[in-house]
Design a protein around this motif. Structure first.
Motif, PDB file in Angstrom:
ATOM      1  N   GLU A  38      -6.237  -7.173 -19.841  1.00  0.00           N
ATOM      2  CA  GLU A  38      -6.454  -6.074 -20.533  1.00  0.00           C
ATOM      3  C   GLU A  38      -7.113  -5.803 -21.847  1.00  0.00           C
ATOM      4  O   GLU A  38      -7.857  -4.896 -22.328  1.00  0.00           O
ATOM      5  CB  GLU A  38      -4.980  -5.388 -20.719  1.00  0.00           C
ATOM      6  N   LYS A  39      -6.644  -6.766 -22.573  1.00  0.00           N
ATOM      7  CA  LYS A  39      -7.160  -6.824 -23.922  1.00  0.00           C
ATOM      8  C   LYS A  39      -9.058  -6.986 -24.024  1.00  0.00           C
ATOM      9  O   LYS A  39      -9.596  -6.246 -24.553  1.00  0.00           O
ATOM     10  CB  LYS A  39      -6.773  -7.906 -24.872  1.00  0.00           C
ATOM     11  N   GLU A  40      -9.338  -7.864 -23.196  1.00  0.00           N
ATOM     12  CA  GLU A  40     -10.598  -7.995 -22.853  1.00  0.00           C
ATOM     13  C   GLU A  40     -11.583  -6.802 -22.420  1.00  0.00           C
ATOM     14  O   GLU A  40     -12.348  -6.598 -22.932  1.00  0.00           O
ATOM     15  CB  GLU A  40     -11.130  -9.284 -22.180  1.00  0.00           C
ATOM     16  N   LEU A  41     -10.679  -6.190 -21.516  1.00  0.00           N
ATOM     17  CA  LEU A  41     -11.400  -5.211 -20.640  1.00  0.00           C
ATOM     18  C   LEU A  41     -11.538  -4.144 -21.785  1.00  0.00           C
ATOM     19  O   LEU A  41     -12.669  -3.112 -21.831  1.00  0.00           O
ATOM     20  CB  LEU A  41     -10.565  -4.505 -19.705  1.00  0.00           C
ATOM     21  N   LEU A  63     -14.896  -0.640 -25.486  1.00  0.00           N
ATOM     22  CA  LEU A  63     -14.929  -0.252 -26.718  1.00  0.00           C
ATOM     23  C   LEU A  63     -16.449  -0.432 -27.204  1.00  0.00           C
ATOM     24  O   LEU A  63     -17.024   0.056 -27.957  1.00  0.00           O
ATOM     25  CB  LEU A  63     -13.912  -0.932 -27.587  1.00  0.00           C
ATOM     26  N   LYS A  64     -16.600  -1.921 -27.194  1.00  0.00           N
ATOM     27  CA  LYS A  64     -17.959  -2.414 -27.708  1.00  0.00           C
ATOM     28  C   LYS A  64     -19.219  -1.644 -27.009  1.00  0.00           C
ATOM     29  O   LYS A  64     -20.116  -1.014 -27.663  1.00  0.00           O
ATOM     30  CB  LYS A  64     -18.092  -3.827 -27.823  1.00  0.00           C
ATOM     31  N   GLY A  65     -18.899  -1.730 -25.767  1.00  0.00           N
ATOM     32  CA  GLY A  65     -20.017  -0.855 -25.172  1.00  0.00           C
ATOM     33  C   GLY A  65     -20.265   0.304 -25.364  1.00  0.00           C
ATOM     34  O   GLY A  65     -21.406   1.035 -25.401  1.00  0.00           O
ATOM     35  N   SER A  66     -19.142   1.197 -25.692  1.00  0.00           N
ATOM     36  CA  SER A  66     -19.023   2.639 -25.742  1.00  0.00           C
ATOM     37  C   SER A  66     -19.843   2.865 -27.191  1.00  0.00           C
ATOM     38  O   SER A  66     -20.738   3.636 -27.474  1.00  0.00           O
ATOM     39  CB  SER A  66     -17.800   3.092 -25.827  1.00  0.00           C
ATOM     40  N   ILE A  67     -19.536   1.900 -28.239  1.00  0.00           N
ATOM     41  CA  ILE A  67     -20.172   2.149 -29.577  1.00  0.00           C
ATOM     42  C   ILE A  67     -21.492   1.928 -29.484  1.00  0.00           C
ATOM     43  O   ILE A  67     -22.262   2.766 -30.150  1.00  0.00           O
ATOM     44  CB  ILE A  67     -19.369   1.167 -30.525  1.00  0.00           C
ATOM     45  N   ILE A 126     -12.269   8.595 -27.531  1.00  0.00           N
ATOM     46  CA  ILE A 126     -12.240   7.131 -26.966  1.00  0.00           C
ATOM     47  C   ILE A 126     -11.099   6.364 -27.619  1.00  0.00           C
ATOM     48  O   ILE A 126     -10.882   6.240 -28.603  1.00  0.00           O
ATOM     49  CB  ILE A 126     -13.628   6.289 -27.745  1.00  0.00           C
ATOM     50  N   PRO A 127     -10.364   5.654 -26.558  1.00  0.00           N
ATOM     51  CA  PRO A 127      -9.166   4.855 -26.830  1.00  0.00           C
ATOM     52  C   PRO A 127      -9.325   4.100 -27.930  1.00  0.00           C
ATOM     53  O   PRO A 127     -10.505   3.425 -28.167  1.00  0.00           O
ATOM     54  CB  PRO A 127      -8.787   4.258 -25.789  1.00  0.00           C
ATOM     55  N   ARG A 128      -8.551   3.851 -29.062  1.00  0.00           N
ATOM     56  CA  ARG A 128      -8.445   2.996 -29.970  1.00  0.00           C
ATOM     57  C   ARG A 128      -9.265   3.362 -31.295  1.00  0.00           C
ATOM     58  O   ARG A 128      -9.729   2.446 -32.068  1.00  0.00           O
ATOM     59  CB  ARG A 128      -8.549   1.566 -29.682  1.00  0.00           C
TER      60      ARG A 128
END
Length: 406
Positions: free
Chosen positions: A129-132, A137-141, A231-233
């Motif tokens: 879950e953390k890796e996903l 997140l990195k991909g969205s940014i 965007i979550p987080r």
């Protein structure tokens, strides 16, 4: 890798040896005889997927030990083993150690193996879950940043220019969430996508805006913050972006009562970095730019401004180069705007100050193949630091192997 790694902590050497024999074919198992030794093993051999600790040990007990484990290795699954189980201790163990399971001595091998198997499954689920989340997140940014570089090249140029200042200031002021502040810096101009190019040209040339244009411009941080908040987080990042134009004395956008240290730290860093970049774009020297910021009483957090002043001299030296499109590399910084002629109209495709990424390099090369870009391109390249002779270690002289007997 933590996967399949277990740490057993108990002052009973015979029990540790027994557990190790039972588990060695399934897992990589380390042992420690005290809580202090267990913490040392985590530092030296960690991370571990799962830790099993005895409750009664000399010095630090198992609950206190696993509470410390939670601080230094929050992703590790924790199990406590005790021969003194009671309701109060169980409640304390769960509340203070956030334990996965509590086992009692003597613990049958099948119960131990079953608990470990469940604990490993829990560790895998948490890490998947953390890796996903992190990759998403990195991909969205990255997608948002790359789109900004193509749609609004001037806005992307600014984010590239301020990034070194943001990183160094964050380091000096010991920013507890530097990745959030850097993310806010990358996306702080996302609201520019709805601004007409006419407004951006007037801003770039330093011309005053009409009232309705100024109102549209002042809304861009709030719009970017609203987009990011979905965007979550990234909720905290959203707040940093919303307050990037807020003065330390409470003035500016947004118009509310937030002031001083109540303004998010990342927003205070952005305010200084962006305005410093604006001064440099007016061809002021670094020292004159900082002096100009200091004259604006109440506009900036004095600690952030001092951190900028302290770090400017330490920034990586950049070396000018002129290269062809084919030699552009990730990490280079454009020292010019890049234009193309599209059906008789001059169009800017990337702005001065943009730090090239793999995507933007490919973007420029593709445009060059189909439309053509005037070469060479002026760029800056980071200069590799010179090696201090004091850091050079002498190489031991090679010893001549003994001659074989004739």
């Amino acid at each position: 890798m933590a996967e399949n790694k277990i740490l057993l902590v108990d002052d009973d050497e015979n029990l540790l040896a027994s557990f190790r024999r039972q588990l060695r074919k399934r897992y990589t198992t380390d042992i420690a005889g005290t809580a202090e030794a267990g913490l040392a093993m985590i530092r030296q051999e960690g991370p571990y997927a799962l830790i099993i600790s005895d409750y009664r040990m000399p010095g630090m007990n198992g609950i206190d030990f696993l509470a410390k484990v939670r601080e230094v290795a929050p992703d590790t699954v924790r199990i406590i083993l005790t021969g003194y189980a009671d309701v109060d201790m169980a409640i304390q163990a769960v509340n203070e150690g956030s334990l996965f399971r509590l086992l009692t001595k003597p613990c049958p091998p099948q119960v131990l193996v079953s608990a470990i198997r469940d604990g490993m499954r829990q560790w895998q689920l948490l890490n998947i879950e953390k890796e996903l989340l992190e990759n998403t997140l990195k991909g969205s940014i990255k997608v948002l940043s790359e789109l900004l570089s193509i749609i609004k090249p001037d806005a992307y140029g600014l984010t590239s220019r301020i990034m070194p200042h943001v990183r160094m200031i964050s380091d000096v002021v010991e920013d507890p969430s530097p990745w959030m502040t850097e993310t806010a810096a990358r996306l702080c101009r996302l609201g520019y996508v709805v601004l007409p190019d006419s407004i951006l040209r007037r801003i770039h040339k330093g011309k005053p805006l009409e009232p309705e244009e100024l109102d549209a411009f002042n809304r861009h941080p709030g719009l970017a913050a609203q987009l990011i908040s979905h965007i979550p987080r990234l909720e905290e990042v959203s707040q940093m972006i919303a307050y990037q134009g807020k003065r330390f004395d409470g003035g500016g956008i947004p118009e509310d009562d937030v002031a001083g240290k109540d303004i998010p730290l990342g927003a205070r860093i952005l305010k200084v970095a962006i305005d410093y970049d604006t001064m440099l774009e007016k061809d002021l020297s670094k020292s004159d730019a900082i002096a100009a910021l200091r004259r604006q009483a109440g506009a900036y957090d004095p600690d952030i401004l001092q951190a900028l002043s302290d770090t400017v001299a330490q920034q990586t030296e950049l070396q000018p180069r002129a290269v062809t499109i084919g030699l552009l590399k990730e990490g280079m910084i454009l020292d010019q705007h890049v234009f193309i002629n599209r059906a008789g109209k001059i169009v800017k495709v990337l702005g001065r100050g943009a730090e090239l990424t793999e995507t933007t390099v490919e973007y420029l090369q593709r445009i060059h193949r189909f439309v053509g870009i005037k070469e060479p391109i002026k760029v800056f390249m980071p200069v590799k630091p010179k090696i201090d002779e004091r850091d050079i270690k002498p190489i031991p002289e090679a010893q001549t192997p003994p001659q074989e007997a004739q």
